[in-house]
Design an enzyme around this catalytic site. Structure first.
Site, short mmCIF file in Angstrom:
data_model
loop_
_atom_site.label_atom_id
_atom_site.label_comp_id
_atom_site.label_asym_id
_atom_site.label_seq_id
_atom_site.Cartn_x
_atom_site.Cartn_y
_atom_site.Cartn_z
N TYR A 103 0.84 -1.20 0.00
CA TYR A 103 0.00 0.00 0.00
C TYR A 103 0.88 1.25 0.00
CZ TYR A 103 -3.85 3.07 1.59
OH TYR A 103 -4.80 4.06 1.71
N1 LIG Z 1 -10.28 5.19 5.01
C1 LIG Z 1 -9.08 5.59 5.37
O1 LIG Z 1 -8.63 5.35 6.51
C2 LIG Z 1 -8.23 6.38 4.43
C3 LIG Z 1 -7.27 7.24 4.96
C4 LIG Z 1 -6.48 7.99 4.10
C5 LIG Z 1 -6.62 7.85 2.74
N2 LIG Z 1 -7.54 6.98 2.24
C6 LIG Z 1 -7.62 6.87 0.79
O2 LIG Z 1 -8.73 7.61 0.37
C7 LIG Z 1 -9.34 7.03 -0.79
C8 LIG Z 1 -10.81 6.76 -0.50
O3 LIG Z 1 -10.90 5.91 0.63
P1 LIG Z 1 -12.28 5.56 1.35
O4 LIG Z 1 -11.93 5.36 2.77
O5 LIG Z 1 -13.36 6.50 0.96
O6 LIG Z 1 -12.53 4.11 0.70
P2 LIG Z 1 -13.89 3.30 0.38
O7 LIG Z 1 -14.98 3.75 1.28
O8 LIG Z 1 -13.51 1.85 0.39
O9 LIG Z 1 -14.24 3.75 -1.11
C9 LIG Z 1 -13.42 3.40 -2.20
C10 LIG Z 1 -14.05 3.95 -3.47
O10 LIG Z 1 -13.16 3.65 -4.56
C11 LIG Z 1 -13.91 3.03 -5.61
N3 LIG Z 1 -12.98 2.18 -6.36
C12 LIG Z 1 -12.24 1.15 -5.89
N4 LIG Z 1 -11.54 0.61 -6.89
C13 LIG Z 1 -11.82 1.31 -8.01
C14 LIG Z 1 -11.42 1.24 -9.37
N5 LIG Z 1 -10.55 0.30 -9.79
N6 LIG Z 1 -11.91 2.14 -10.25
C15 LIG Z 1 -12.78 3.09 -9.84
N7 LIG Z 1 -13.21 3.21 -8.57
C16 LIG Z 1 -12.74 2.33 -7.67
C17 LIG Z 1 -15.02 2.27 -4.87
O11 LIG Z 1 -16.16 1.98 -5.70
P3 LIG Z 1 -16.26 0.63 -6.59
O12 LIG Z 1 -15.78 -0.49 -5.70
O13 LIG Z 1 -17.69 0.54 -6.98
O14 LIG Z 1 -15.38 0.85 -7.76
C18 LIG Z 1 -15.41 3.31 -3.82
O15 LIG Z 1 -16.23 4.28 -4.39
C19 LIG Z 1 -8.51 5.77 -1.08
O16 LIG Z 1 -7.52 6.06 -2.04
C20 LIG Z 1 -7.83 5.46 0.26
O17 LIG Z 1 -6.60 4.79 0.05
C21 LIG Z 1 -8.36 6.27 3.05
#
Ligand SMILES: NC(=O)c1ccc[n+]([C@@H]2O[C@H](COP(=O)([O-])OP(=O)(O)OC[C@H]3O[C@@H](n4cnc5c(N)ncnc54)[C@H](OP(=O)(O)O)[C@@H]3O)[C@@H](O)[C@H]2O)c1
Length: 238
Positions: free
Chosen positions: A153
């Site tokens: 990651y």
């Molecule tokens: N949650 C945390 O603790 C955290 C902290 C810092 C940064 N982040 C980052 O912030 C971003 C969003 O995280 P989140 O927590 O909101 O995650 P999440 O709730 O799991 O949402 C992920 C989103 O990405 C979409 N997605 C996944 N694979 C994809 C693909 N190949 N093409 C297009 N869309 C795709 C999913 O929809 P589908 O599956 O329908 O495609 C969903 O809409 C990520 O990059 C994550 O690494 C997260």
């Protein structure tokens, strides 16, 4: 944000959905993208009905560059410009380095690194013509700090920081801004499939993440919020 055209990728995720709601309430026109069309429809059906003419949804897998091209073409065809790109798509595989398979590594690099690269590259093509644009990359604290179990990651997320800063250098003379967001743990469905023991009650809320994105987008035109760091109090990195 009135009538700004914003492409939100990962719109159905925790952070994406929270920022979508805030942007709609501020008058933005939205291009909402993710892979699962049913989740996109469910998201839109929960939004203010009187604003739905300002929204299109596009199914797009960001690991596929031609689907990313087609997403941006649809944004232009519908709204004529792309003011903002929010990269909020991604996924996590957190395992000890010696348990990571080649498929795990490919999955992390394909969605988190290459997918974000394709979306920035594709949106920037239109922003360059417009001589304006704002790209928000939701990277996470694991784009600048290490953590045990996160080698694949982190490899991807550190890579996003690298290419974002290079692109920002190349694109600043075209009026294109980059903001890199380094959130610590955010309580979203991201964690549903991760077996690592974490206390989600101590994480940031998706609302906090969304407010930070709105803050960056609302800065006065000559200001560039280059980086935003927000950590949960229980897990500070300096
Ligand atoms: N949650 C945390 O603790 C955290 C902290 C810092 C940064 N982040 C980052 O912030 C971003 C969003 O995280 P989140 O927590 O909101 O995650 P999440 O709730 O799991 O949402 C992920 C989103 O990405 C979409 N997605 C996944 N694979 C994809 C693909 N190949 N093409 C297009 N869309 C795709 C999913 O929809 P589908 O599956 O329908 O495609 C969903 O809409 C990520 O990059 C994550 O690494 C997260």
């Amino acid at each position: 944000m009135q009538d700004k055209v914003v492409v939100v990728i990962g719109a159905t995720g925790g952070i994406g959905a929270a920022v979508t709601q805030k942007l709609l309430s501020k008058g933005a026109k939205l291009v909402l993208a993710a892979r699962d069309s049913q989740k996109l429809n469910a998201l839109v059906s929960g939004l203010d009905a009187s604003e739905k003419h300002k929204i299109i949804t596009v199914t797009c897998d960001i690991t596929n560059p031609s689907q990313v091209e087609s997403l941006m073409e649809k944004a232009i065809a519908n709204f004529g410009k792309i003011d903002v790109l929010i990269n909020a798509a991604g996924a996590g595989i957190l395992k000890q380095y010696n348990h990571l398979t080649p498929e795990d590594l490919d999955a992390m690099l394909n969605v988190n690194l290459k997918g974000s690269f394709y979306t920035c590259q594709s949106a920037a093509k239109y922003m360059k013509e417009q001589k304006s644009g704002h790209i928000c990359n939701i990277i996470g604290i694991l784009g600048k700090h290490s953590m045990a179990m996160a080698s694949a990651y982190c490899a991807a997320k550190f890579g996003v920081v690298g290419f974002s800063k290079c692109m920002a250098d190349e694109l600043k003379r075209f009026g294109i801004k980059f903001t890199l967001f380094y959130f610590g743990g955010v309580d979203t469905p991201f964690w549903d499939t991760i077996s690592l023991k974490v206390d989600r009650t101590k994480m940031l809320s998706a609302q906090t993440a969304a407010e930070a994105i709105l803050f960056a987008l609302s800065a006065e035109p000559q200001a560039v919020p280059m980086e935003i760091n927000i950590q949960p109090e229980s897990h500070l990195f300096f």
